[in-house]
Design an enzyme around this catalytic site. Structure first.
Site, PDB file in Angstrom:
ATOM      1  N   GLU C  60       0.821  -1.219   0.000  1.00  0.00           N
ATOM      2  CA  GLU C  60       0.000   0.000   0.000  1.00  0.00           C
ATOM      3  C   GLU C  60       0.851   1.263   0.000  1.00  0.00           C
ATOM      4  O   GLU C  60       0.515   2.252  -0.659  1.00  0.00           O
ATOM      5  CB  GLU C  60      -0.951   0.002   1.183  1.00  0.00           C
ATOM      6  N   HIS C 129     -10.674  -4.962  10.020  1.00  0.00           N
ATOM      7  CA  HIS C 129     -11.272  -4.767   8.693  1.00  0.00           C
ATOM      8  C   HIS C 129     -12.604  -4.022   8.701  1.00  0.00           C
ATOM      9  O   HIS C 129     -13.373  -4.134   7.741  1.00  0.00           O
ATOM     10  CB  HIS C 129     -11.500  -6.122   8.020  1.00  0.00           C
TER      11      HIS C 129
HETATM   12  C1  LIG Z   1      -1.946  -4.768   4.032  1.00  0.00           C
HETATM   13  C2  LIG Z   1      -2.984  -5.619   3.397  1.00  0.00           C
HETATM   14  N1  LIG Z   1      -3.267  -5.458   2.086  1.00  0.00           N
HETATM   15  C3  LIG Z   1      -4.189  -6.222   1.470  1.00  0.00           C
HETATM   16  C4  LIG Z   1      -4.896  -7.176   2.168  1.00  0.00           C
HETATM   17  C5  LIG Z   1      -5.952  -8.063   1.461  1.00  0.00           C
HETATM   18  N2  LIG Z   1      -5.428  -9.436   1.331  1.00  0.00           N
HETATM   19  C6  LIG Z   1      -5.738 -10.382   2.234  1.00  0.00           C
HETATM   20  S1  LIG Z   1      -4.947 -11.840   1.888  1.00  0.00           S
HETATM   21  C7  LIG Z   1      -4.189 -11.190   0.532  1.00  0.00           C
HETATM   22  C8  LIG Z   1      -3.262 -12.047  -0.281  1.00  0.00           C
HETATM   23  C9  LIG Z   1      -2.095 -12.562   0.521  1.00  0.00           C
HETATM   24  O1  LIG Z   1      -1.351 -13.501  -0.226  1.00  0.00           O
HETATM   25  P1  LIG Z   1      -0.209 -14.377   0.461  1.00  0.00           P
HETATM   26  O2  LIG Z   1       0.608 -13.504   1.345  1.00  0.00           O
HETATM   27  O3  LIG Z   1       0.518 -15.090  -0.627  1.00  0.00           O
HETATM   28  O4  LIG Z   1      -0.953 -15.394   1.414  1.00  0.00           O
HETATM   29  P2  LIG Z   1      -1.995 -16.548   0.972  1.00  0.00           P
HETATM   30  O5  LIG Z   1      -3.358 -15.910   1.008  1.00  0.00           O
HETATM   31  O6  LIG Z   1      -1.599 -17.007  -0.386  1.00  0.00           O
HETATM   32  O7  LIG Z   1      -1.862 -17.610   2.007  1.00  0.00           O
HETATM   33  C10 LIG Z   1      -4.549  -9.850   0.344  1.00  0.00           C
HETATM   34  C11 LIG Z   1      -4.082  -9.001  -0.761  1.00  0.00           C
HETATM   35  C12 LIG Z   1      -4.599  -7.293   3.559  1.00  0.00           C
HETATM   36  N3  LIG Z   1      -5.275  -8.167   4.320  1.00  0.00           N
HETATM   37  N4  LIG Z   1      -3.648  -6.521   4.125  1.00  0.00           N
END
Ligand SMILES: Cc1ncc(C[n+]2csc(CCOP(=O)(O)OP(=O)(O)O)c2C)c(N)n1
Ligand SMILES: Cc1ncc(C[n+]2csc(CCOP(=O)(O)OP(=O)(O)O)c2C)c(N)n1
Ligand SMILES: [Mg+2]
Ligand SMILES: [Mg+2]
Lengths: 328, 347, 328, 347
Positions: C60, C129
């Site tokens: 972000e 959230h």
């Molecule tokens: C700072 C932030 N930005 C965006 C999100 C929305 N979000 C939740 S999970 C996710 C993807 C995360 O991917 P990864 O780290 O690879 O973990 P996975 O879900 O694949 O286990 C996003 C973008 C968030 N929770 N926090």
């Protein structure tokens, strides 16, 4: 009692608590070898060693976040922000983590940590280095927000912060570091949160403030006294918890109130204070609560503009006269 | 992966391969799978609210590491956290009750799926801001060593979390603190190939994720995250090393998520059904099960028995959650700050 | 005029502006291939390609900071925050950079950028959230803060945001995405900043709100009308600039005022609104301005607790009766 | 450094070594040094307020890179920014006026030492939050290529800035955008060995800073930041490459700060007088001057002439700043948002 500066009062509080409790440690940028840009931590590395006085990289989110983890495991970390302006970089760690983990864990962890550092306008530090953050943090449940106006309160409130079980945002005024005042020697002297104090008694107008603006308000009150206007000046000490009972009582006596803050006016702390006072003692008010604030502009560098951007005694004096309908 | 495979076999003593522990691990992984399947069902029924992120396909990464830990070790992870709680020993029924938002949940129903906590079992959460918990884990590791304990911290995160600033700050600080043996932490990259709908190639400038961790002077290795033998093999060695040295270590587990990112991720426009099918051939449960079948003579009946047990466990958990009361209204005001909660001594 | 959802109104605004000006682009997490977690950006990658619809890593601060740089060089980036809760991670880039660079450069750069995304309580999204940020951003000079309550305003205000020359924090309500309303088709339909609107006329009590709470206030007003209480409901639309003139005029007529926000009460937006109204039309007020707000707690996950934490029509109704001294 | 040295000589054609341009570079570096000395004097006199960070000792890093740029290229840096402004062509007197907080300053007196801006000369600031400007620079580079220009962005930052999250996010995004040729940016690490009072060894887990940048798939090389021939040599090659490819590149310039971190850094407990002395033997101005003396017969008189000129320039700048009026009071309210400022077309 001893005469101490606000700066030394803060250092004493930290060192007394570190002597008292091995779980207390401090981390920050250039607090050790460099001894702190404001020399608050001078001598601490030598006395406590690098395990308890941790020089960190430039990583405010890292500092605040690791402190949360340390606190969850029972340590009592103090994080020194070189200035609170830099803590914005750590906003997520403070607002989304420190403030909420007790709650969303269903109360399974304590988060005894203190984030402290100077805030407010200095001399020509310009837009990124002159801000105040009390309303910024005090909006968030889970935090405690402290803003001491005297050396004694700086010490007593910091000791309460360190001994507590919650994340505390301890806002110091760089402009007050050199200020002297009587400070109790008692190693167990603490000042409780959420207990405002009457810094000056008076019957005509109530002035509510905290931190540096409280000191400025007292000077204004003295000048007004020369004109026969007696102000009661209330020092809030903490913004969260916020104790306005003394303000309500005072307004019930004076029927007039001025709130003084250094922050920008819109959505600043004085708005909450004025709104609460009005909600609670509306019928006692003979005039709307007035707000004295900084101008609503990013802080300019040029000294003449900076002086125009910040509140001064005469603004407090004018506001007091305004609520007395005694202007012009 | 070749390299990782070798390591695995190199580190696992074939004789040990049939130790009863491996059957327990199979039980655990099957239990986790059944549990996640149930959460998806209950979500569709509207019994579970908010965001729901399941772990199906990644079980070996949780079980392979967590079974190598000792009592007292602690763990932090993100929002995809059900498996970690169960592997650490949280009661499935209390985890399910949490997802149902009931007062009997492990976080009193106040955290939900993304914020599971079970401090008694070393589970320190359960966080919803991607990457936000890494700095907490690094600080917790410092605290463990500060108090001269032998305990270590484990911090899981996804491939996508590696792009956010707090990952960087946590890693550099862990690397620095490790120099003086003050950061006993095991970082686990759960590299399931995607951050929500964005593949590693599209979110990471350097796609070799372990290589990125070397920038912090933290030793790293890759492991096949579908092969619990491999994961556990690396974990046994690495956990011992961290405990001895107080220095951080990082394992990149290459794995795959069988379900959508979250319960709302139905379309999955970022990957093909075929790709998912391919990966299902490397189901970590199937791999372990076959291995135990071949080497240790585990029979289909044995497996059937385990599956029945797991299904019963999960059914009981759902029933418990279903029948549990909502949190008391007063809970709204508890646990905000200390005064509101029961007084508790810091450990 | 056409019936549109709040969601489609936002998408239309972005696509019309992208068609109109090649300097407009959008970036965010999973807005392209994935088409957006709330599907606001559905179809945009296909239409405009990856150079103008940029899928970013989870970063972000990177998104907001690169947008500032793009804007300084004359592009008009739109940053979609998956939810505004994550924008806290970018607080430094927004508050210390986007908001201030025009000023400390002495006016040498424009910063035409929009940071937009949903905020507020959903259904069981829990503490990290479910937050609202209007007071958080509106305190900072240099920013503009927008919070539309209807599809038409969502479109008109977003187009104004994109065409402007300053950083805009565009706060959407996830709960309103599905709401339908009449939206002008005119490709040049815009809604100016700093112009509040009277959403409902009435003579007994003035209700001031914005975004989702404005819709809730209108429902409450209808229920009150059945009891013969006519509320005038004012939609602020933008928090910075903040136009309270219609509120002052209305209170001069009704002499009673209720401010409704979803935020936590302490140091929230309603405090500023109540304080300003009291400052400006104190003598018109027959009762203190009342605030209807969310409870001062991190958002709990359990549905029963979440419902207790958020404001509802009955709270508005009770507050209206309170300022009318018509309670129980 | 050996490697860097080779490269330098490898890239600089000896014949070119005596081109008049090198004397201009010497003039520029001497001017910058005199300018900084004057700022320290005026700060002590109280003519300059706030924080003051001078560049003495690092001149070759600014001059060696910036003289290799073309009109239209843009630059971002931190708060130690006087040299960059002067090297880009800002009038010394208007820079000095800015430090004096006068209305004739390049940022109208509203920014001060930490926030110099001169967009006309490609200088986009001048930022006070460590690392905060890196993401801005990456976005600006994207914008330059988005508009199909040949222009490139240059982003300077210190060794200490590499530990903050925004560095990480900016680097990864630049690396990603570079894959499609959309990020023509040159990152310059001004590695002067310290972040305020914290040495690289104490703030960076991996002390080989260029190695850290490889984690973003961005090519990097070290250069002797005290040798402007070496710096310029690398810059000529690299700037061309960035312009051609639209891909980011990083140069780590090993340099040293002769003065304290800021004007308030008197004690300097983090380093010995002796260490500073050692480094003064490698004064970038002395190195260039000697080189021009040996190879091109530059005489002491020539140098004297340059020094007198520089001193006069700086004296005139101080006088101009001194005599300039303060900003008008209305300036307080200008430039907050567009309405308050003169309308300007975006470029
Ligand atoms: C700072 C932030 N930005 C965006 C999100 C929305 N979000 C939740 S999970 C996710 C993807 C995360 O991917 P990864 O780290 O690879 O973990 P996975 O879900 O694949 O286990 C996003 C973008 C968030 N929770 N926090
Ligand atoms: C986020 C942030 N944290 C702390 C500071 C205070 N500070 C200003 S300069 C500086 C040291 C920076 O060192 P480096 O990046 O190496 O640059 P140098 O000063 O050596 O040129 C620090 C800690 C700041 N300005 N911003
Ligand atoms: Mg992933
Ligand atoms: Mg440095």
């Amino acid at each position: 009692m001893a005469e101490k500066t606000y700066r030394d009062a803060i250092r004493d509080a930290m060192m007394e608590e570190m002597d008292r409790d091995a779980n207390v440690l401090i981390m920050g940028e250039d607090i050790g070898v460099y001894e702190g840009t404001f020399r608050i931590t001078a001598g601490m590395l030598k006395k406590y060693g690098p395990k308890r006085v941790i020089d960190t990289p430039i990583a405010e989110a890292g500092m605040a976040g690791t402190a949360v983890g340390m606190a969850m495991l029972g340590l009592r970390p103090i994080v020194e922000m070189m200035t609170m302006n830099f803590a914005i970089v750590a906003a997520d760690q403070i607002l989304n983590h420190a403030a909420k983990v007790r709650y969303f864990s269903g109360g399974q962890v304590d988060v005894p940590m203190v984030i402290r550092g100077p805030q407010g306008a200095g001399v020509q530090l310009s837009a990124q280095h002159s801000q105040t953050f009390e309303s910024f943090y005090a909006h968030f449940p889970g935090l405690k927000v402290v803003a001491p106006a005297t050396p004694a309160d700086a010490k007593g409130l910091l000791k309460t912060s360190i001994r507590g079980r919650d994340p505390v945002i301890f806002l110091e005024s760089a402009a007050l570091y050199g200020m002297k005042g009587e400070v109790p020697d008692d190693a167990d002297f603490t000042v409780p949160f959420g207990v405002s104090r009457i810094a000056r008694e008076g019957s005509d107008v109530t002035i509510v403030s905290y931190s540096r603006m409280l000191q400025m308000s007292l000077i204004a009150a003295e000048k007004l006294a020369e004109e026969g206007i007696e102000c009661e000046v209330i020092d809030l000490r903490t913004l969260r918890p916020l104790d306005l009972e003394p303000a309500y009582a005072s307004v019930t006596k004076t029927h007039r109130c001025v709130v003084v803050q250094e922050q920008w006016k819109p959505f600043g702390a004085a708005a909450e204070i004025a709104a609460s006072i009005t909600e609670n003692v509306f019928d006692e008010l003979d005039a709307p609560v007035a707000r004295v604030t900084g101008e609503d502009v990013p802080m300019p560098y040029a000294r003449n503009l900076e002086l125009l951007a910040t509140p001064h005694e005469q603004h407090v004096i004018a506001a007091v006269k305004k609520v007395m309908y005694a202007n012009g | 992966m070749a390299k990782a495979k070798e390591q695995a076999s190199a580190t696992i003593d074939p004789a040990a391969a049939c130790a009863p522990e491996w059957t327990d691990i199979l039980r655990q992984m099957i239990l986790i799978r059944r549990f996640e399947e149930a959460t998806e069902r209950e979500f569709r029924k509207g019994k579970i609210g908010g965001y729901l992120h399941v772990y199906s396909g990644q079980e070996a990464v949780a079980s392979g590491i967590i079974t190598a830990l000792q009592k007292g070790d602690i763990l932090f992870t993100g929002y995809r956290d059900h498996a970690h709680a169960i592997a650490l020993g949280s009661e499935p029924r209390r985890v399910m009750a949490e997802l149902f938002g009931k007062g009997t949940g492990i976080s009193k129903g106040k955290g939900g799926s993304m914020h599971l906590f079970d401090v008694e079992h070393g589970f320190y959460g359960g966080y919803g801001i991607v990457g936000g918990h890494l700095t907490l884990a690094a600080g917790a590791a410092y605290a463990l060593r500060y108090r001269d304990t032998e305990r270590i911290a484990v911090c899981y995160f996804g491939d996508g979390a590696m792009n956010i600033g707090s990952f960087h700050e946590a890693m550099n600080m862990a690397g620095l603190w490790g120099k003086s043996g003050m950061c006993p932490i095991l970082f686990i990259i759960e590299n399931n190939g995607y951050a929500m709908g964005t593949s590693v190639e599209r979110h990471s400038a350097l796609t070799d994720l372990s290589q990125r961790v070397r920038a912090y002077n933290i030793p790293t290795e890759k492991v096949d995250g579908q092969d619990v033998f491999a994961v556990r093999g690396v974990a046994d060695r690495v956990v011992r090393q961290i405990r001895d040295t107080g220095k951080p270590y990082c394992i990149e587990a290459i794995t795959y998520r069988f379900s959508g990112h979250g319960a709302a991720d139905i379309l999955q426009p970022y990957r093909t059904k075929d790709e998912v099918e391919q990966h299902r051939h490397r189901d970590p449960i199937g791999i372990l099960r076959n291995r135990l079948g071949e080497i240790c003579g585990l029979t289909d009946d044995d497996v059937k028995e385990i599956e029945d047990w797991a299904s019963k466990e999960v059914a009981a958990a759902v029933q418990f959650a279903e029948e549990s009361p909502q949190p008391d209204a007063e809970e709204l005001w508890r646990d905000i700050v200390a005064e509101h909660g029961p007084t508790r001594e810091n450990e």
